[in-house]
Design an enzyme around this catalytic site. Sequence first.
Site, short mmCIF file in Angstrom:
data_model
loop_
_atom_site.label_atom_id
_atom_site.label_comp_id
_atom_site.label_asym_id
_atom_site.label_seq_id
_atom_site.Cartn_x
_atom_site.Cartn_y
_atom_site.Cartn_z
N ASP A 1 0.81 -1.22 0.00
CA ASP A 1 0.00 0.00 0.00
C ASP A 1 0.84 1.28 0.00
OD1 ASP A 1 -2.24 -1.68 0.15
OD2 ASP A 1 -2.13 -1.73 2.34
N GLU A 2 1.98 1.20 -0.65
CA GLU A 2 2.87 2.36 -0.71
C GLU A 2 2.39 3.38 -1.75
OE1 GLU A 2 3.84 -0.77 -1.22
OE2 GLU A 2 5.37 -1.31 0.25
N LYS B 1 1.78 1.99 -5.16
CA LYS B 1 2.29 1.40 -6.41
C LYS B 1 1.35 1.66 -7.58
CE LYS B 1 2.33 -2.58 -4.32
NZ LYS B 1 2.08 -2.13 -2.94
N ALA C 1 -4.16 -7.85 -3.78
CA ALA C 1 -3.67 -6.49 -4.02
C ALA C 1 -4.85 -5.54 -4.17
CB ALA C 1 -2.84 -6.47 -5.30
N GLY C 2 -4.64 -4.32 -3.75
CA GLY C 2 -5.64 -3.28 -3.96
C GLY C 2 -4.89 -2.02 -4.35
N HIS C 3 -4.96 -1.67 -5.61
CA HIS C 3 -4.21 -0.52 -6.10
C HIS C 3 -5.19 0.60 -6.48
CE1 HIS C 3 -0.55 -3.21 -7.28
NE2 HIS C 3 -0.89 -3.31 -6.01
N THR C 4 -5.06 1.71 -5.78
CA THR C 4 -5.99 2.83 -6.03
C THR C 4 -5.33 3.85 -6.94
OG1 THR C 4 -6.53 2.52 -3.71
CG2 THR C 4 -7.55 4.41 -4.81
N THR D 1 -5.91 -11.66 3.51
CA THR D 1 -7.04 -10.96 2.89
C THR D 1 -8.20 -11.93 2.62
OG1 THR D 1 -6.07 -11.39 0.73
CG2 THR D 1 -5.55 -9.27 1.75
N GLN E 1 1.76 -6.30 -3.54
CA GLN E 1 2.31 -6.57 -2.21
C GLN E 1 3.65 -5.83 -2.08
OE1 GLN E 1 0.83 -9.57 -3.96
NE2 GLN E 1 -0.88 -8.58 -2.97
N THR F 1 -7.53 -1.05 0.81
CA THR F 1 -8.28 -0.96 -0.44
C THR F 1 -9.06 -2.25 -0.71
OG1 THR F 1 -6.43 0.36 -1.26
CG2 THR F 1 -8.00 -0.38 -2.91
N THR F 2 -8.51 -3.38 -0.29
CA THR F 2 -9.14 -4.67 -0.56
C THR F 2 -10.09 -5.08 0.55
OG1 THR F 2 -7.26 -5.35 -1.89
CG2 THR F 2 -8.64 -7.12 -1.04
N ARG G 1 -9.75 -2.79 6.13
CA ARG G 1 -9.21 -2.81 7.50
C ARG G 1 -8.37 -1.56 7.78
NH1 ARG G 1 -6.04 -8.42 7.52
NH2 ARG G 1 -5.66 -7.74 5.39
N ARG H 1 -5.24 0.44 8.66
CA ARG H 1 -3.83 0.05 8.58
C ARG H 1 -3.09 0.51 9.83
NH1 ARG H 1 -3.67 2.48 2.57
NH2 ARG H 1 -4.58 0.74 1.45
P1 GDP Z 1 -0.79 0.27 -3.52
O1 GDP Z 1 -1.41 -1.00 -3.06
O2 GDP Z 1 0.68 0.32 -3.29
O3 GDP Z 1 -1.14 0.60 -4.94
O4 GDP Z 1 -1.41 1.43 -2.61
P2 GDP Z 1 -2.96 1.60 -2.22
O5 GDP Z 1 -3.68 2.10 -3.39
O6 GDP Z 1 -3.48 0.39 -1.55
O7 GDP Z 1 -2.84 2.68 -1.08
C1 GDP Z 1 -2.28 3.93 -1.32
C2 GDP Z 1 -3.36 5.00 -1.05
O8 GDP Z 1 -2.74 6.26 -0.97
C3 GDP Z 1 -4.38 5.10 -2.16
O9 GDP Z 1 -5.61 5.47 -1.61
C4 GDP Z 1 -3.83 6.24 -3.04
O10 GDP Z 1 -4.83 6.95 -3.75
C5 GDP Z 1 -3.22 7.13 -1.99
N1 GDP Z 1 -2.04 7.89 -2.40
C6 GDP Z 1 -1.04 7.55 -3.25
N2 GDP Z 1 -0.09 8.50 -3.25
C7 GDP Z 1 -0.52 9.47 -2.41
C8 GDP Z 1 0.05 10.70 -1.96
O11 GDP Z 1 1.13 11.11 -2.34
N3 GDP Z 1 -0.69 11.40 -1.05
C9 GDP Z 1 -1.89 10.99 -0.58
N4 GDP Z 1 -2.52 11.74 0.30
N5 GDP Z 1 -2.45 9.84 -0.99
C10 GDP Z 1 -1.75 9.09 -1.87
P1 IMO Z 2 -0.95 -4.20 -2.28
O1 IMO Z 2 -0.55 -4.70 -3.64
C1 IMO Z 2 -0.88 -4.72 2.01
C2 IMO Z 2 -0.93 -8.81 3.52
C3 IMO Z 2 -2.18 -9.24 4.27
C4 IMO Z 2 -1.56 -10.22 5.26
C5 IMO Z 2 -0.48 -10.90 4.42
C6 IMO Z 2 -0.94 -12.22 3.82
O2 IMO Z 2 -2.25 -3.50 -2.26
O3 IMO Z 2 0.16 -3.44 -1.64
P2 IMO Z 2 -2.56 -12.86 1.80
O4 IMO Z 2 -4.00 -12.58 1.59
O5 IMO Z 2 -1.66 -12.35 0.74
O6 IMO Z 2 -2.28 -14.30 2.12
O7 IMO Z 2 -2.19 -12.07 3.16
O8 IMO Z 2 -0.16 -10.01 3.38
N1 IMO Z 2 -1.19 -8.27 2.17
C7 IMO Z 2 -1.12 -6.98 1.87
N2 IMO Z 2 -0.91 -5.90 2.64
N3 IMO Z 2 -1.02 -4.57 0.69
C8 IMO Z 2 -1.20 -5.64 -0.11
O9 IMO Z 2 -1.22 -5.54 -1.46
C9 IMO Z 2 -1.30 -6.91 0.48
N4 IMO Z 2 -1.51 -8.16 -0.01
C10 IMO Z 2 -1.42 -8.99 1.03
O10 IMO Z 2 -2.78 -8.16 4.92
O11 IMO Z 2 -0.92 -9.52 6.28
MG MG Z 3 -2.92 -1.64 -1.77
#
Ligand code: GDP
Ligand code: IMO
Ligand code: MG
Length: 432
Positions: A13-14, A16, A39-42, A128, A226, A301-302, A305, A307
């Site tokens: 959830d960085e 990506k 994965a949950g990519h927003t 998840t 991840q 995102t998925t 929960r 964080r």
């Molecule tokens: P991913 O799984 O690595 O793609 O990350 P996620 O989408 O699960 O979580 C990142 C969240 O931070 C998402 O809601 C994005 O829209 C948001 N986001 C990404 N970059 C920034 C940023 O620079 N600032 C803020 N406030 N939100 C961001």
């Molecule tokens: P993105 O791509 C954050 C975590 C779960 C759990 C562990 C194992 O959005 O960054 P799993 O369902 O894979 O067997 O769960 O890994 N986890 C993530 N945490 N972002 C994710 O994906 C994750 N995908 C799995 O929360 O701790």
């Molecule tokens: Mg994510």
Amino acid sequence: MSNLVIVGAQWGDEGKGKITDYLAQKADYVVRYSGGDNAGHTVEVDDVKYKLHLVPSGILFSDKKCIIGNGVALNPMSLLKEIEYLNGLGVEVKNLQISDRAHIIFPYHIEIDKLKEEERGDKKIGTTIKGIGPCYVDKAERSGLRLCDFKYIESFIEKLTKNIKKKNKLIESYYNATPLDVEKTLKDSIEALEKLEKYIVSTSSVIRVLKDAIKANKKIVFEGAQATLLDIDFGTYPFVTSSHPGAAGICIGTGLSPYDLDAAMGVVKAYTTRVGMGPFPTELFDKTGDFIREQGFEYGTTTGRPRRCGWLDIVMLNYSIDVNGISSIALTKLDTLSDIEKIKICTAYEVDGNEVKLFPSSLEELKECKPVFIEMDGWSLKEIEKASTYEELPENAKKYVKKIEELTGVNCDIVSVGPQRQQTFMRKEMLK
Ligand code: GDP
Ligand code: IMO
Ligand code: MG
């Protein structure tokens, strides 16, 4: 540079998805190579929030070719739902190809994931519940079914029926739970796979396409899912996922060779979050942690929960840089740290009076690690919101970025200050 690996450098959830979308503007191909719909990519564009799980983030551009590699654990029903969801938002899913050696997640994987977690009780991983672990277990155990198996429908049905019945035995007699309806599971799975058939191509052809693209200097972005600390080998085992989210996973998850890859960009959140259980040395349990969660909207995102939030951890980050060969950082969510008077960065751990700078392997040792912090002066949200270039950022925010560069030896070539595409400062041209 023709291709770039986008990899999560922490616990996921960085951002990506956001960074991939940003770089996809210049790319020809966007490729997912590991994980699944855990994965949950927003991605936010023009106030629309797209939540992607399996479909590569490049899909938001109608001309980008999107590939789901063989390393992905693919839930056909979930992918169909995602395609419908995207269509509903006006996004056409036509440039998608799925590599046919990808393993299939079936309903019994999800059921077993859930039951295993219940059995673990307070030692649960916090998965998840998408069936990821059980699917990769079957892959390693050599009883899994792949997309390529679906072509041979009779033997596919035979193998799947056998698998469902076997898993039902486990579900009933070991877990004391309700078995799956064999006919319904078969029917639902076959129906979903039939609808996906048009996207499925051979792994050899995916490899060929990518090799040709590299030769022709086309641009490829590999979208990691991840993150490094969730890697089954390099993460905080057993609190990890079951795949290889790091740069090395690309070769296994697409069929390219290590010599095909040009460079890795690590996506690094300006602080640290983790969803699910497991060690987290710099975790905050106080008001500052709550503040970061609310200001950064740190909810999964998925799974939705909350964080867990904490300070940036350089020991962990430097480990991640080593593991992936990260030569460039995309620093995200710098805006979220606004309005905090003193921001901390963990530069080392202390164990029994000794300084530790190498990330430990065992949970026991990690538990002993006390973070050693330095403190940086903060900045205000108002100031950061005014900036439309990197140079216009508040001085203290720039000092924070510089400190990260000093402590890691890697440049923050992208700095992100909001979820929108335009809230991204590119300090060095990537994918030239
Ligand atoms: P991913 O799984 O690595 O793609 O990350 P996620 O989408 O699960 O979580 C990142 C969240 O931070 C998402 O809601 C994005 O829209 C948001 N986001 C990404 N970059 C920034 C940023 O620079 N600032 C803020 N406030 N939100 C961001
Ligand atoms: P993105 O791509 C954050 C975590 C779960 C759990 C562990 C194992 O959005 O960054 P799993 O369902 O894979 O067997 O769960 O890994 N986890 C993530 N945490 N972002 C994710 O994906 C994750 N995908 C799995 O929360 O701790
Ligand atoms: Mg994510």
